[in-house]
Write an enzyme that holds these catalytic residues in place. Structure first.
Site, PDB file in Angstrom:
ATOM      1  N   VAL A 501      15.243  -5.475   1.322  1.00 39.26           N
ATOM      2  CA  VAL A 501      15.175  -6.834   0.800  1.00 39.26           C
ATOM      3  C   VAL A 501      13.976  -7.503   1.445  1.00 39.26           C
ATOM      4  O   VAL A 501      13.725  -7.320   2.628  1.00 39.26           O
ATOM      5  CB  VAL A 501      16.438  -7.639   1.183  1.00 39.26           C
ATOM      6  CG1 VAL A 501      16.366  -9.037   0.610  1.00 39.26           C
ATOM      7  CG2 VAL A 501      17.679  -6.930   0.705  1.00 39.26           C
ATOM      8  N   GLY A 502      13.232  -8.250   0.649  1.00 33.88           N
ATOM      9  CA  GLY A 502      12.071  -8.941   1.217  1.00 33.88           C
ATOM     10  C   GLY A 502      11.825 -10.236   0.508  1.00 33.88           C
ATOM     11  O   GLY A 502      12.602 -10.637  -0.359  1.00 33.88           O
ATOM     12  N   GLY A 503      10.748 -10.885   0.869  1.00 35.22           N
ATOM     13  CA  GLY A 503      10.400 -12.169   0.273  1.00 35.22           C
ATOM     14  C   GLY A 503      10.277 -12.088  -1.233  1.00 35.22           C
ATOM     15  O   GLY A 503      10.627 -13.008  -1.952  1.00 35.22           O
ATOM     16  N   LYS A 506      14.427  -7.690  -4.158  1.00 33.82           N
ATOM     17  CA  LYS A 506      15.121  -6.522  -3.600  1.00 33.82           C
ATOM     18  C   LYS A 506      14.495  -5.218  -4.082  1.00 33.82           C
ATOM     19  O   LYS A 506      13.922  -5.174  -5.170  1.00 33.82           O
ATOM     20  CB  LYS A 506      16.578  -6.542  -4.022  1.00 33.82           C
ATOM     21  CG  LYS A 506      17.370  -7.608  -3.297  1.00 33.82           C
ATOM     22  CD  LYS A 506      18.818  -7.588  -3.706  1.00 33.82           C
ATOM     23  CE  LYS A 506      19.575  -8.643  -2.884  1.00 33.82           C
ATOM     24  NZ  LYS A 506      20.855  -8.976  -3.464  1.00 33.82           N
ATOM     25  N   VAL A 507      14.631  -4.183  -3.302  1.00 30.25           N
ATOM     26  CA  VAL A 507      14.191  -2.862  -3.724  1.00 30.25           C
ATOM     27  C   VAL A 507      15.411  -1.964  -3.870  1.00 30.25           C
ATOM     28  O   VAL A 507      16.248  -1.884  -2.967  1.00 30.25           O
ATOM     29  CB  VAL A 507      13.208  -2.229  -2.721  1.00 30.25           C
ATOM     30  CG1 VAL A 507      12.825  -0.833  -3.175  1.00 30.25           C
ATOM     31  CG2 VAL A 507      11.974  -3.087  -2.583  1.00 30.25           C
ATOM     32  N   LYS A 521      11.301  -2.145  -7.358  1.00 31.21           N
ATOM     33  CA  LYS A 521      11.172  -3.425  -6.649  1.00 31.21           C
ATOM     34  C   LYS A 521      11.335  -4.528  -7.680  1.00 31.21           C
ATOM     35  O   LYS A 521      10.522  -4.670  -8.577  1.00 31.21           O
ATOM     36  CB  LYS A 521       9.786  -3.451  -6.002  1.00 31.21           C
ATOM     37  CG  LYS A 521       9.458  -4.660  -5.214  1.00 31.21           C
ATOM     38  CD  LYS A 521       8.367  -4.339  -4.185  1.00 31.21           C
ATOM     39  CE  LYS A 521       7.026  -4.942  -4.575  1.00 31.21           C
ATOM     40  NZ  LYS A 521       5.953  -4.622  -3.616  1.00 31.21           N
ATOM     41  N   ASP A 617      -2.715  -6.589   4.719  1.00 27.13           N
ATOM     42  CA  ASP A 617      -1.395  -6.578   5.368  1.00 27.13           C
ATOM     43  C   ASP A 617      -1.095  -5.184   5.896  1.00 27.13           C
ATOM     44  O   ASP A 617      -0.044  -4.613   5.638  1.00 27.13           O
ATOM     45  CB  ASP A 617      -0.328  -7.056   4.377  1.00 27.13           C
ATOM     46  CG  ASP A 617       0.931  -7.561   5.080  1.00 27.13           C
ATOM     47  OD1 ASP A 617       0.884  -7.746   6.316  1.00 27.13           O
ATOM     48  OD2 ASP A 617       1.948  -7.759   4.402  1.00 27.13           O
TER      49      ASP A 617
END
Ligand SMILES: *[C@@H]1O[C@H](CO)[C@@H](O)[C@H](O)[C@H]1NC(C)=O
Ligand SMILES: *[C@@H]1O[C@H](CO)[C@@H](O)[C@H](O)[C@H]1NC(C)=O
Length: 836
Positions: A501-503, A506-507, A521, A617
């Site tokens: 889970v990220g900004g 969800k993946v 994703k 990044d």
């Protein structure tokens, strides 16, 4: 005939989905409580209806409230006069309670107008207004000459219920109207630059803010009905120190919202269509700044947001100017056209945090001045400005719990919304079912893409075989999946299949019909930032192919979805193999090979196409490993194309992950390939030391891995901080060369750092030096590890306990959060889902 019908239905659905897209484009707040306090009838102001609350008087915890009204003519001249005509008076501690449907940032807006009602003179009131987490107004007293007071706050609400308490300091408190309204999640970002001292402010997402000023430079007052989030923007004239140095400009063209910049929610077009410009051009030789002055409290911190949009230039790269906050420089030689991928009339904002006590006086000066670059005309613009005061979170907020028995306002409103939601939900489900059926009939599981905004990408030929993915054929690199296929592949986006889970969202792990494993994703459709990153990633990944870059298999943008489908990386992130998991340690050789692989991927990014691509990044969580531990660089959401030939850098707002950021990029906001080299240097240290790049639980000098590592390297004692589990297997020459490479990557200035190609060459040499000693003795080195572990069990036991603490302790959760600011975090749990 049947076919014709199908087509007809399809057209209807396309129209409907367009309609839905349109709805989505305008932000609709999930929580939207508008209340005209003390009133017995609803009030409509600028198209928004404030509900009467007299019928809802059981909302309040105490019966000591009075509905009051003023004579119509005493308030008639004010904006939103109708809201000020009635009030609710509290003669004891009271509260409103609002159920929160969606956690996140909300506006809390309070309207006050002190009139006299019977024996109550509201101007004598003095009271405190607070939420459970923050004191919004402390001992607030309305002005003695009756004038309306409007206060706007924004706070991240993470509770299911917001309780707004009113506690009189004497014997009276009151409120005329109030709003509690959801705000888009990305309106306030988590990070901003600080200028005194220069650095980065993290944690804005959770900071409650009070709007001190919101100004539309060079333009008219913007009222809530003309703003995308019902805000008010005032004209800037009265804040200018010398109006003669400025002129107002108006642009009649269309505002060009582009990826990486502001969104219509950041500020509406009307704010960006006007600006105040330096009137320098008609004064020969004289150079000066234009300056606005605002009253502030020196003891508070402020978030200052500058809004820019180059509506004055007729060509790229002609407008350069400097931005000041008091006497500090906030940006030098800002060129808006390059910031936003060579676009004019493209809105951009810049956030600066002024920390408490750094301003010398109670006046805040905002300045725009000419650039000192040669051959640049003295000029400069500012389109808008917001100044937001930090609201102290409170240990002392008095929370007036609503009486449990009383039916509260929230419940009543909630049930109205609830009923609406049920109707909408039913409609949506009905549509989904219909559509799903339709798509089954249609039997196309995926199609090549050629649509909205992505037309620059190649179009492939239609294939009827939805189960075989022949990506890469004839350079056609990405495919458009239908939503249904991805639904099926992920078991209808089963929560149990979430691998991260990220900004961005969800993946999910997914399995296509031909048993290909994929990582799916799924972006949060509401996030505009996400949309930008989504496009960047598709565009970049479709152009790039390399064995050390994660490949994009396809995407889905149907139904306003933003879904990316990648090859599945069996072994997860490099980071998860270094620390924070119970995976067996990688050997030094494996680590070097992973570093070499990722260096190859980055080298290709920097040099593989006509224009260099800067990853922005680079971190261990963005290096993924396949089943053979082959490294691939992932997550291009933040990538930017590099400088044009005649420039040496791209200037841009600072993005990236804490702990990996190039200090030079940070200071000057100038991005080059060397920023990636710096971040990669941090990854090299991480690989060597197997610890987080920022670990606030450690003693101060150890917190930042880059600083700490360079210190030991400069002392010639890098071996002291090597991952204990492998330290005895590393040949000294190999370590020495590795240390030198790290040090060069982490040089203060970009020009002193090697290119990615040099880094790659050096790492290959490091590997050779290692292999030279352990030639044909892989087994040997394995034995040494085993030996080692039996000899130094104590040390190992100690390490184990350290690791355990890290896994359990909440501070380490923070550590992970810090180093995983970007969405790439999503992959970090791949291994947890798969490896057990
Ligand atoms: C605001 O909107 C109204 C119509 O809703 C329009 O007449 C007015 O000109 C707008 N004002 C601005 C500043 O755009
Ligand atoms: C503009 O203001 C800054 C900050 O106060 C100052 O350093 C600079 O010299 C000023 N420039 C001009 C041309 O007055």
């Amino acid at each position: 005939m049947a076919l014709r019908n199908l087509e007809l239905v399809l057209i209807i659905f396309e129209t409907l989905s367009l309609y839905f897209c349109f709805c989505n484009a305008l932000f609709t707040p999930t929580d939207n409580y508008l209340i005209d306090c003390g009133s017995s009838s609803n009030a409509t102001v600028g198209g928004r209806t404030f509900l009467a609350d007299d019928s809802l008087s059981s909302t309040l915890t105490t019966p000591q409230t009075i509905l009051a009204s003023a004579s119509a003519n005493s308030v008639a001249s004010f904006d939103d006069a109708i809201l000020y005509r009635t009030a609710r008076i509290f003669t004891g501690p009271s509260s409103y309670s609002f159920p929160i449907q969606k956690h996140g940032r909300h506006f809390i807006r309070l309207y006050f107008f002190p009139f006299t009602y019977q024996s109550y003179s509201l101007s004598a009131a003095k009271f405190t207004v607070s939420t459970q987490d923050a004191v919004l107004l402390s001992d607030f007293q309305p002005p003695s000459n009756p004038a309306p007071v409007f206060k706007e706050f924004s706070a991240n609400i993470t509770r299911d219920n917001l309780i707004l308490s009113f506690v009189p300091s004497g014997n009276l408190a009151f409120i005329n109207a109030l709003e509690v309204v959801s705000v888009p999640d990305n309106l306030i970002l988590n990070v901003a630059q600080t200028i005194s001292p220069v650095g980065q402010y993290l944690g804005l997402s959770n900071q409650a803010l009070e709007t001190a000023y919101r100004v539309n430079m060079g333009g008219p007052k913007v009222t809530p009905d003309n703003d995308t989030l019902s805000r008010t923007w005032v004209n800037d004239r009265s804040f200018l120190l010398d109006q003669n140095l400025t002129k107002s400009v108006v642009y009649s063209g269309k505002i060009n919202y582009v990826s990486g910049g502001a969104t219509p929610e950041t500020a509406p077009p009307v704010v960006y269509q006007t600006a105040t410009e330096l009137a320098a051009s008609n004064t020969t030789g004289a150079v000066f700044n234009m300056t606005w002055q605002f009253d502030v409290e020196g003891s508070s911190s402020y978030l200052v947001r500058y809004h820019f949009c180059d509506i004055v230039s007729t060509a790229l790269n002609v407008l350069y100017f400097n931005v000041y906050l008091d006497s500090w420089s906030a940006a030098n030689n800002l060129d808006l056209s390059t910031l936003l991928n060579n676009n004019l009339a493209a809105p951009y904002f810049m956030d600066v945090v002024l920390t408490a006590g750094s301003a010398a006086t109670n006046k805040l000066l905002i300045g725009i001045g000419p650039s000192t670059l040669p051959n640049v005309l003295p000029d400069g613009i500012l389109n808008g400005l917001e100044i937001m005061k930090f609201v102290n979170s409170s240990g002392s907020a008095a929370v007036v719990e609503p009486a449990a028995s009383s039916k509260n306002l929230g419940v009543i409103l909630g049930s109205v919304f609830g009923a609406l939601a049920v109707v909408i939900l039913a409609a949506v489900i009905f549509m989904m079912l219909r559509r799903r059926k339709l798509e089954k009939q249609q039997s196309k599981s995926w199609m090549p893409f050629s649509i909205n905004g992505l037309t620059s990408l190649s179009t492939g030929s239609r294939t009827s075989n939805g189960t075989t993915l022949t990506s890469g054929q004839n350079g056609e690199l990405g495919y458009r999946f239908s939503f249904v296929v991805l639904q099926e592949a992920t078991n209808n986006f089963d929560e149990n299949w979430v691998i991260g889970v990220g900004g961005f969202g969800k993946v999910y792990k997914g399995v296509l019909r031909d048993d290909t494993k994929v990582a799916v994703k799924r972006g949060n459709p509401k996030s505009q930032q996400g949309l930008n990153e989504f496009r960047t990633e598709i565009e970049l990944l479709s152009r790039l192919r390399h064995r050390h870059l994660v490949s994009l298999i396809g995407f889905c943008d149907e139904r306003n979805e933003m879904i990316l489908v990648y090859e599945y990386m069996e072994k997860g992130t490099l980071k998860s193999h270094l620390y924070g998991s119970d995976l067996p340690p990688l050997t030094w050789k494996q680590r070097l090979e992973i570093c070499i692989g990722s260096a190859r991927g980055l080298h290709y990014l920097h040099t593989g196409s006509a224009k260099a691509i800067i990853h922005r990044d680079v971190k261990s969580a963005n290096i993924l490993l396949d089943e053979n531990l082959m490294a691939k660089v992932a997550d291009f959401g933040l990538s930017k194309t590099g400088p044009e030939l005649d420039q040496t850098h791209v200037s841009t707002a600072v993005k990236g992950s804490f702990g990996y950021l190039d200090p030079e990029y940070f200071r000057r906001q100038q991005l080059t390939e060397k920023s990636d080299v710096y971040s990669f240097g941090v990854v090299l240290l991480e690989v060597l030391c197997a610890r987080p790049v920022i670990d606030p639980t450690l003693p101060r000098e150890m917190v930042n891995l880059a600083e700490w590592g360079v210190k030991w390297q400069k002392r010639g004692e890098l071996h002291q901080i090597v991952d204990r589990r492998i330290e005895d297997t590393i040949k000294p020459d190999s370590l020495r060369k590795f240390g030198e490479t790290v040090e060069k990557c982490l040089a203060d200035y970009g020009v002193e750092r090697p290119s990615m190609g040099d880094v790659l060459w050096n790492l290959e040499y490091v590997l050779q030096l290692q292999e030279a000693e352990f030639e044909d003795s892989e087994v040997n080195s394995m034995n040494r590890i085993v030996e080692l572990s039996s000899q130094v069990q104590n040390v190992e036991a100690m390490q184990d306990s350290v690791i355990t603490v890290r896994q359990e302790g909440p501070p380490n959760e923070n550590v992970n959060d810090l180093s995983d600011v970007s969405m790439s975090r999503v992959f970090s749990q791949l291994i947890k889902a798969e490896g057990r």
